[in-house]
Design an enzyme around this catalytic site. Structure first.
Site, PDB file in Angstrom:
ATOM      1  N   ARG A 138      -0.199 -39.144 -36.545  1.00 15.37           N
ATOM      2  CA  ARG A 138       0.555 -38.028 -35.969  1.00 15.37           C
ATOM      3  C   ARG A 138       1.963 -38.470 -35.568  1.00 15.37           C
ATOM      4  O   ARG A 138       2.916 -37.685 -35.662  1.00 15.37           O
ATOM      5  CB  ARG A 138      -0.205 -37.449 -34.782  1.00 15.37           C
ATOM      6  CG  ARG A 138      -1.482 -36.722 -35.197  1.00 15.37           C
ATOM      7  CD  ARG A 138      -2.340 -36.356 -33.999  1.00 15.37           C
ATOM      8  NE  ARG A 138      -1.614 -35.536 -33.051  1.00 15.37           N
ATOM      9  CZ  ARG A 138      -2.057 -35.253 -31.827  1.00 15.37           C
ATOM     10  NH1 ARG A 138      -3.213 -35.763 -31.407  1.00 15.37           N
ATOM     11  NH2 ARG A 138      -1.355 -34.481 -31.015  1.00 15.37           N
ATOM     12  N   ARG A 143     -13.040 -43.045 -34.765  1.00 16.73           N
ATOM     13  CA  ARG A 143     -12.967 -41.930 -33.817  1.00 16.73           C
ATOM     14  C   ARG A 143     -11.804 -41.003 -34.153  1.00 16.73           C
ATOM     15  O   ARG A 143     -10.739 -41.458 -34.575  1.00 16.73           O
ATOM     16  CB  ARG A 143     -12.818 -42.463 -32.391  1.00 16.73           C
ATOM     17  CG  ARG A 143     -14.054 -43.190 -31.877  1.00 16.73           C
ATOM     18  CD  ARG A 143     -13.819 -43.799 -30.512  1.00 16.73           C
ATOM     19  NE  ARG A 143     -12.865 -44.904 -30.566  1.00 16.73           N
ATOM     20  CZ  ARG A 143     -12.506 -45.621 -29.506  1.00 16.73           C
ATOM     21  NH1 ARG A 143     -13.007 -45.341 -28.330  1.00 16.73           N
ATOM     22  NH2 ARG A 143     -11.653 -46.612 -29.631  1.00 16.73           N
ATOM     23  N   ASP A 181      -9.369 -37.621 -32.647  1.00 19.80           N
ATOM     24  CA  ASP A 181      -8.927 -36.979 -31.407  1.00 19.80           C
ATOM     25  C   ASP A 181      -9.314 -35.511 -31.369  1.00 19.80           C
ATOM     26  O   ASP A 181      -9.736 -34.931 -32.371  1.00 19.80           O
ATOM     27  CB  ASP A 181      -7.402 -37.089 -31.285  1.00 19.80           C
ATOM     28  CG  ASP A 181      -6.919 -38.525 -31.162  1.00 19.80           C
ATOM     29  OD1 ASP A 181      -7.682 -39.358 -30.648  1.00 19.80           O
ATOM     30  OD2 ASP A 181      -5.778 -38.791 -31.584  1.00 19.80           O
TER      31      ASP A 181
END
Length: 262
Positions: A198, A51, A53
């Protein structure tokens, strides 16, 4: 019943991430709607390799689904793309054995982060790159990145909303290169935690700009606390390069967009 695998690329800026949501504004929602229109089935449920974001892009997301229909590989590509928005496209299709699973069959995942070093903010590449206005020290960043190689508890780089059962992951590769004003950070691991890259990027930029020494990365890793790390970096420059599969599955490992990415 046949199992079909697709390689999907997308520009994630206007979407609420990959996973289906009530808003209907996710990449998965758009893909499943297009597949249902192409096949004329009531619904088509897909499972993905990993997945992403909101705001994160995909060069080769891999999905699989089961379908009673038989179509040539080219028909799956062209027929599905007919019903997709212009910033999402199926790149390839393959019929795969029933034992294949887009997520469970993957032995690793790959991401890249593209970062613009410039005193002026991005314009034509806005939303496609991260940005830093201070000069970066590549050697210091690579030294810090090497600290993360191997199997570690990555709790310090894990979002509070992460649902992974374990924070322990095997970081296999972090390569940092530069082309002109653009830096490319490429990551490969067994799997990644929510916001892990990130959060690592936030620390690498802090080190690259001289706000922290390279040795700080080891301290952050050892702390096993999200409070020890830098703030989460912007999603704009993050690209899911795709999963890693055993060659026996005979699936592509790249799309044409790999040659475009700085």
């Amino acid at each position: 019943m046949r199992r079909i695998a697709l390689g999907v690329s997308y520009h994630g800026r206007v979407y609420d991430g990959w996973q289906s949501q009530p808003s209907g504004n996710t990449v998965q929602d758009k893909l499943e709607r297009a597949l249902a229109q192409f096949t004329t089935l009531a619904s088509v449920d897909t499972l993905c390799a990993g997945r992403t974001d909101a705001g994160v892009h995909g060069l080769m997301q891999v999905v699989h689904f089961d379908c009673p229909l038989q179509r040539p590989d080219t028909a799956w590509v062209r027929g599905t793309n007919r019903f997709l928005p212009p910033d999402i496209a199926v790149q390839w299709a393959r019929e795969v054995p029933p034992g294949f699973h887009a997520r469970a069959s993957a032995t690793g995942r790959r991401y890249a982060y593209v970062l613009l070093e410039s005193p002026v903010r991005p314009s034509v590449d806005n939303g496609q790159v991260g940005w830093v206005f201070r000069p970066l020290d590549g050697a210091a960043m690579q030294q810090a990145a090497n600290t993360l190689l191997g199997e570690h508890d990555f709790t310090s780089f894990r979002a509070s909303a992460c649902q992974a059962p374990s924070p322990v992951k095997d970081m296999r590769r972090i390569d940092i290169t530069r082309r002109g004003a653009y830096w490319r950070f490429e990551f490969e691991a067994s799997a990644f935690l929510h916001h892990m890259i990130r959060n690592v990027m936030g620390c690498l930029v802090a080190i690259g700009t001289g706000n922290r020494p390279p040795q700080w990365m080891a301290e952050v890793l050892a702390a096993k606390s999200r409070d020890a790390a830098a703030p989460t970096f912007a999603p704009d420059g993050l690209y899911f390069l795709g999963p890693v599969y055993d060659p026996s599955w005979n699936l592509p490992d790249r799309t044409p967009a790999f040659d475009w990415l700085p």
